[in-house]
Scaffold this motif. Sequence first.
Motif, PDB file in Angstrom:
ATOM      1  N   ALA A  25      69.478  -6.562  57.274  1.00 18.21           N
ATOM      2  CA  ALA A  25      69.589  -5.172  56.834  1.00 18.21           C
ATOM      3  C   ALA A  25      70.216  -5.094  55.444  1.00 18.21           C
ATOM      4  N   LEU A  26      71.262  -5.907  55.206  1.00 17.85           N
ATOM      5  CA  LEU A  26      71.911  -5.929  53.896  1.00 17.85           C
ATOM      6  C   LEU A  26      70.922  -6.342  52.818  1.00 17.85           C
ATOM      7  N   GLN A  27      70.125  -7.361  53.107  1.00 15.25           N
ATOM      8  CA  GLN A  27      69.137  -7.832  52.127  1.00 15.25           C
ATOM      9  C   GLN A  27      68.086  -6.758  51.832  1.00 15.25           C
ATOM     10  N   LEU A  28      67.575  -6.082  52.881  1.00 16.98           N
ATOM     11  CA  LEU A  28      66.552  -5.055  52.690  1.00 16.98           C
ATOM     12  C   LEU A  28      67.085  -3.879  51.872  1.00 16.98           C
ATOM     13  N   LEU A  29      68.307  -3.434  52.177  1.00 17.70           N
ATOM     14  CA  LEU A  29      68.855  -2.282  51.476  1.00 17.70           C
ATOM     15  C   LEU A  29      69.156  -2.613  50.021  1.00 17.70           C
ATOM     16  N   ARG A  30      69.705  -3.809  49.775  1.00 14.50           N
ATOM     17  CA  ARG A  30      69.994  -4.173  48.380  1.00 14.50           C
ATOM     18  C   ARG A  30      68.715  -4.382  47.580  1.00 14.50           C
ATOM     19  N   VAL A  56      75.571   5.426  57.984  1.00 14.59           N
ATOM     20  CA  VAL A  56      75.988   4.300  58.820  1.00 14.59           C
ATOM     21  C   VAL A  56      74.772   3.766  59.548  1.00 14.59           C
ATOM     22  N   LEU A  57      74.517   2.460  59.423  1.00 15.49           N
ATOM     23  CA  LEU A  57      73.441   1.786  60.137  1.00 15.49           C
ATOM     24  C   LEU A  57      74.075   0.906  61.204  1.00 15.49           C
ATOM     25  N   VAL A  58      73.786   1.190  62.484  1.00 18.70           N
ATOM     26  CA  VAL A  58      74.470   0.490  63.571  1.00 18.70           C
ATOM     27  C   VAL A  58      73.460   0.114  64.645  1.00 18.70           C
ATOM     28  N   THR A  59      73.647  -1.053  65.245  1.00 22.11           N
ATOM     29  CA  THR A  59      72.762  -1.490  66.322  1.00 22.11           C
ATOM     30  C   THR A  59      73.271  -0.977  67.662  1.00 22.11           C
ATOM     31  N   GLU A  60      72.347  -0.782  68.587  1.00 19.87           N
ATOM     32  CA  GLU A  60      72.703  -0.308  69.925  1.00 19.87           C
ATOM     33  C   GLU A  60      73.629  -1.307  70.625  1.00 19.87           C
ATOM     34  N   GLU A  61      73.410  -2.621  70.400  1.00 16.57           N
ATOM     35  CA  GLU A  61      74.218  -3.630  71.067  1.00 16.57           C
ATOM     36  C   GLU A  61      75.698  -3.531  70.672  1.00 16.57           C
ATOM     37  N   SER A 125      62.870   4.164  54.289  1.00 16.38           N
ATOM     38  CA  SER A 125      62.562   5.599  54.278  1.00 16.38           C
ATOM     39  C   SER A 125      63.594   6.383  55.066  1.00 16.38           C
ATOM     40  N   VAL A 126      63.962   5.899  56.273  1.00 13.48           N
ATOM     41  CA  VAL A 126      64.941   6.615  57.101  1.00 13.48           C
ATOM     42  C   VAL A 126      66.313   6.613  56.433  1.00 13.48           C
ATOM     43  N   VAL A 127      66.721   5.478  55.841  1.00 16.63           N
ATOM     44  CA  VAL A 127      68.030   5.396  55.180  1.00 16.63           C
ATOM     45  C   VAL A 127      68.088   6.334  53.980  1.00 16.63           C
TER      46      VAL A 127
END
Length: 570
Positions: A25-30, A56-61, A125-127
Motif C-alpha cells: 500500500a505504501l508503494q502504491l500510494l507513493r 486512514v487505510l486499515v485492514t480488517e485483520e 481512486s478511493v484514497v
Amino acid sequence: MNARDDAVSERVLILAPHGRDAALALQLLRSADLTAQVVADLPGLVRELMATAGAVLVTEEAMRTADVADLSRWVEAQPAWSDMPFILLTRQGGVDRNPTAARLSRILGNVSFLERPFHPTTLISVVMAALRGRRRQYEARARLDELHAREAQLRELNATLESRVALAVDERTLAEEALRQSQKMEAVGQLTGGVAHDFNNLLTIIRSSVDFLRRPNLPEDRRRRYMDAVSDTVDRAAKLTGQLLAFARRQALKPETFEVGGCLRDVADMLDTVTGARIHVVLETPEEDCHVHCDRSQFETALINMAVNARDAIEGEGTLVLRLACGQPMPAIRGHVGSRAHFVAVSLSDNGSGIAPEQLSRIFEPFFTTKEVGKGTGLGLSQVFGFAKQSGGDVDVSSRLGVGSVFTLYLPEVTAPVEAVDARPIPTGRTDGLGRRVLVVEDNVEVGRFATQILEDLGYATEWTANAEAALERLGPDGGGVDAVFSDVVMPGMGGVALAEALRQRLPHLPVVLASGYSHVLAEEGVHGFELLHKPYSAEQLSRVLCRMLGDRTVQPSLIGDQGTRQTRR
C-alpha cells in the motif's frame, strides 16, 4: 500553514500489521505522489491521528480482535467540522454480508469498503476521493474559524449593528454550504467503493468464464454455459451503469410523446407477473387521455422498480393500487418549491409494512437499502428519482409504519401529438455490409480497433480516425467515397455530436451513427436527431442500425475514381 503542516494534514496513515499489505500500500500510494506513513498498531494510529491526517487505510485483520476503545473515543471526540475518512480493506465485502465490517462501520463512521483483491487504480481512486473530502473539511474549518473571529470582532465593536450582523449571517451560510459540500464529497467516496465492489463481482464472473473458454477440450454444453454467463454479466453491468446514470441524471434519454393510461394498462399486466398471485393489482385511470413527453422505457422501468419495492414491503398477501390523475399541480417536495403547471401524477400505493420516518430521507440514495442481504441493490428507487428529475418532474413518498406507503411520480403533461406518417423504408433484414465503406471515429485505441474488426467481420470496408477533426479532413467536401460514419460521442476537441452537426450541414445525405456510454451533452441536450447506440453495444445491434440507415443505398463496386476512391450511388 507551512509545507510540513500541509504534508501532515494530507498524509495517509496505513495500519496493516500482517503480511506485505503495508509495504504494498505504501508503494502504491507513493507512486501516485501521495504522502503515506505506516503505523505499527492501534495505539500508534491514535497518536498519529492526534497530529491529524488526510485519511486512514486499515485492514480488517488489524481491527477484527483489537481493542478499539481509544480509537472509538477519538472518533467521537472529533470537532464538528471533522469526519476522518477511513478506508477498510476487507476479504468478505461490506456491511451487507460481513458482520465485522458492519461493526467497524458503526465505530468509524465515515468508512468506505474496498474488497480484496482489487486493482491498484481502484485503491488510488478511493484514497484520492477520501482526501478530496478531507480537504473540504479543512476548508469548512477555515471558514468557521474565520467566521468565529469575525463574530468576535463584531461583538467587540458593536453587536447591535444590523448590517454587520447580516454580513456575519451570510458568511455563516457560506461556511455551512462548504460543510455540506464536504459531506457530498464523502458520499462520492462511499459511492465509489460500492460501484467498485459490484463491478469487481461482475468482472470475476467474466474473467473466470473466459479462462474456461480458452481450454481446447471444453465440452460444447459447458462452452455455451460460459458464453451465456459472459453475455448475461455484460447485461447486468450495463443495467448497473444505467441505474447509476439515471440517479445522476446523466442518462441519455430517448423522449417520446405517449398516452400514459394505455402504457399503465400494459405495465399492469406485467406487474401481475412481478408481484405474484398473492398480491392483487388494482388499476385506476381517468376517462380522458393524459400525455407526457419522456423516455417510455425508463418510465416503465421506474414503475416496475416502485412495484418491486412495494411487493417486498407487503411480504405476503396484499393490494397494490396503480392510480393515474391528469392536470395535477406538483406540490413542494423535500424542500423544493412546487409548480402550478399541469402534471401527470402516477401513484403506486401498497398496504405493506411502511417505512420508518428516519429512513424516508435516504430511500433514494444509491446503494441504500433496508432489505436483507441478496434481496436488493439499493439502486431501484434511485433510478426512479434520477429519471423523474431529468424528465422535468419529481417523485414524492408518504408512509406510515404498519399501514403502507404511497409513491407518486410527477411528470409534465403535454398535448396530444399530431399523427404523422413514417415514410422511411422498412429494413430488409440484410446483415452483410456488401463492402460498403464506414469511417470509424474513436479516440480510444482498443475500442477503435475492435469496432473496425466488428465491421469488417460484418462485411464492411473500414477506415479509422482518432478524432473528429481528422474525420472532417478525410471526408472532404464530397464524402470521399464513405457510405456512413460511426463515431464516439466523447472525444478530445470536437465531440461526436458536433461532428455529426457539421456533417449534417456539409453532407446531409451521409448517415451518422453515434455511440456513447455516458455524455453530459446527450443527457442535457439529447441526441439532436441522430441515431445513438448505447455502450456496451453488440455486433447485432450495430449491424441492424447500419442496415436500416444504408438499406436504400446500393453499391457499384466497379466505379473507381481517379484517386482510388470507391463511388456510391445515392
